[in-house]
Scaffold this motif. Sequence first.
Motif, mmCIF file in Angstrom:
data_model
loop_
_atom_site.group_PDB
_atom_site.id
_atom_site.type_symbol
_atom_site.label_atom_id
_atom_site.label_comp_id
_atom_site.label_asym_id
_atom_site.label_seq_id
_atom_site.Cartn_x
_atom_site.Cartn_y
_atom_site.Cartn_z
ATOM 1 N N GLY A 32 0.813 -1.198 0.000
ATOM 2 C CA GLY A 32 0.000 0.000 0.000
ATOM 3 C C GLY A 32 0.849 1.251 0.000
ATOM 4 O O GLY A 32 2.078 1.209 0.043
ATOM 5 N N ASP A 33 0.190 2.392 -0.014
ATOM 6 C CA ASP A 33 0.910 3.652 -0.041
ATOM 7 C C ASP A 33 0.964 4.344 1.315
ATOM 8 O O ASP A 33 1.522 5.414 1.436
ATOM 9 N N LYS A 34 0.416 3.731 2.355
ATOM 10 C CA LYS A 34 0.413 4.303 3.704
ATOM 11 C C LYS A 34 0.977 3.296 4.697
ATOM 12 O O LYS A 34 0.962 2.093 4.459
ATOM 13 N N TRP A 35 1.451 3.819 5.824
ATOM 14 C CA TRP A 35 1.919 2.973 6.914
ATOM 15 C C TRP A 35 0.963 3.115 8.091
ATOM 16 O O TRP A 35 0.545 4.220 8.431
ATOM 17 N N TYR A 36 0.630 1.992 8.689
ATOM 18 C CA TYR A 36 -0.292 1.955 9.815
ATOM 19 C C TYR A 36 0.416 1.389 11.043
ATOM 20 O O TYR A 36 1.220 0.463 10.935
ATOM 21 N N ARG A 37 0.095 1.953 12.212
ATOM 22 C CA ARG A 37 0.620 1.469 13.483
ATOM 23 C C ARG A 37 -0.452 0.585 14.103
ATOM 24 O O ARG A 37 -1.593 1.020 14.286
ATOM 25 N N GLU A 58 -7.155 -3.405 5.145
ATOM 26 C CA GLU A 58 -6.027 -4.133 4.557
ATOM 27 C C GLU A 58 -4.891 -4.282 5.569
ATOM 28 O O GLU A 58 -4.210 -5.311 5.607
ATOM 29 N N ALA A 59 -4.676 -3.278 6.418
ATOM 30 C CA ALA A 59 -3.651 -3.362 7.461
ATOM 31 C C ALA A 59 -4.004 -4.461 8.455
ATOM 32 O O ALA A 59 -3.141 -5.241 8.873
ATOM 33 N N ASN A 60 -5.266 -4.541 8.833
ATOM 34 C CA ASN A 60 -5.741 -5.585 9.738
ATOM 35 C C ASN A 60 -5.504 -6.968 9.123
ATOM 36 O O ASN A 60 -5.013 -7.887 9.792
ATOM 37 N N GLU A 61 -5.834 -7.120 7.854
ATOM 38 C CA GLU A 61 -5.621 -8.395 7.160
ATOM 39 C C GLU A 61 -4.134 -8.730 7.071
ATOM 40 O O GLU A 61 -3.742 -9.894 7.167
ATOM 41 N N GLY A 62 -3.288 -7.708 6.910
ATOM 42 C CA GLY A 62 -1.846 -7.924 6.860
ATOM 43 C C GLY A 62 -1.294 -8.464 8.167
ATOM 44 O O GLY A 62 -0.406 -9.321 8.178
ATOM 45 N N ILE A 63 -1.829 -7.990 9.274
ATOM 46 C CA ILE A 63 -1.407 -8.495 10.584
ATOM 47 C C ILE A 63 -1.828 -9.946 10.740
ATOM 48 O O ILE A 63 -1.040 -10.792 11.164
ATOM 49 N N VAL A 64 -3.065 -10.244 10.394
ATOM 50 C CA VAL A 64 -3.571 -11.614 10.503
ATOM 51 C C VAL A 64 -2.739 -12.548 9.634
ATOM 52 O O VAL A 64 -2.352 -13.641 10.066
ATOM 53 N N THR A 65 -2.412 -12.122 8.421
ATOM 54 C CA THR A 65 -1.584 -12.935 7.527
ATOM 55 C C THR A 65 -0.192 -13.137 8.111
ATOM 56 O O THR A 65 0.355 -14.235 8.071
#
Length: 76
Positions: A2-7, A38-45
């Motif tokens: 993605g184009d953003k970073w999430y904490r 998408e950030a939430n899904e990335g953590i789960v993955t």
Amino acid sequence: NGDKWYRAKVMFISLDEEKGIEKKTAVTMLVQANDTKEANEGIVTGMKGSMADYEIASVTETAIIDVYKYDAEKAA
């Protein structure tokens, strides 16, 4: 990608068998994604295959533009 970073604040859950209580330990993770879903899904993955119990407490957008990998051998 993605184009953003999430904490993300992730709480690891462990059980104190002597006292019979759950202990939660907070860990902060950075995830690159297009939106919070998408950030939430990335953590789960990323946590797949882990034996640890966890819960995602929060996911917030950061002002971080880019992240570079640090290479100690090149820096020396």
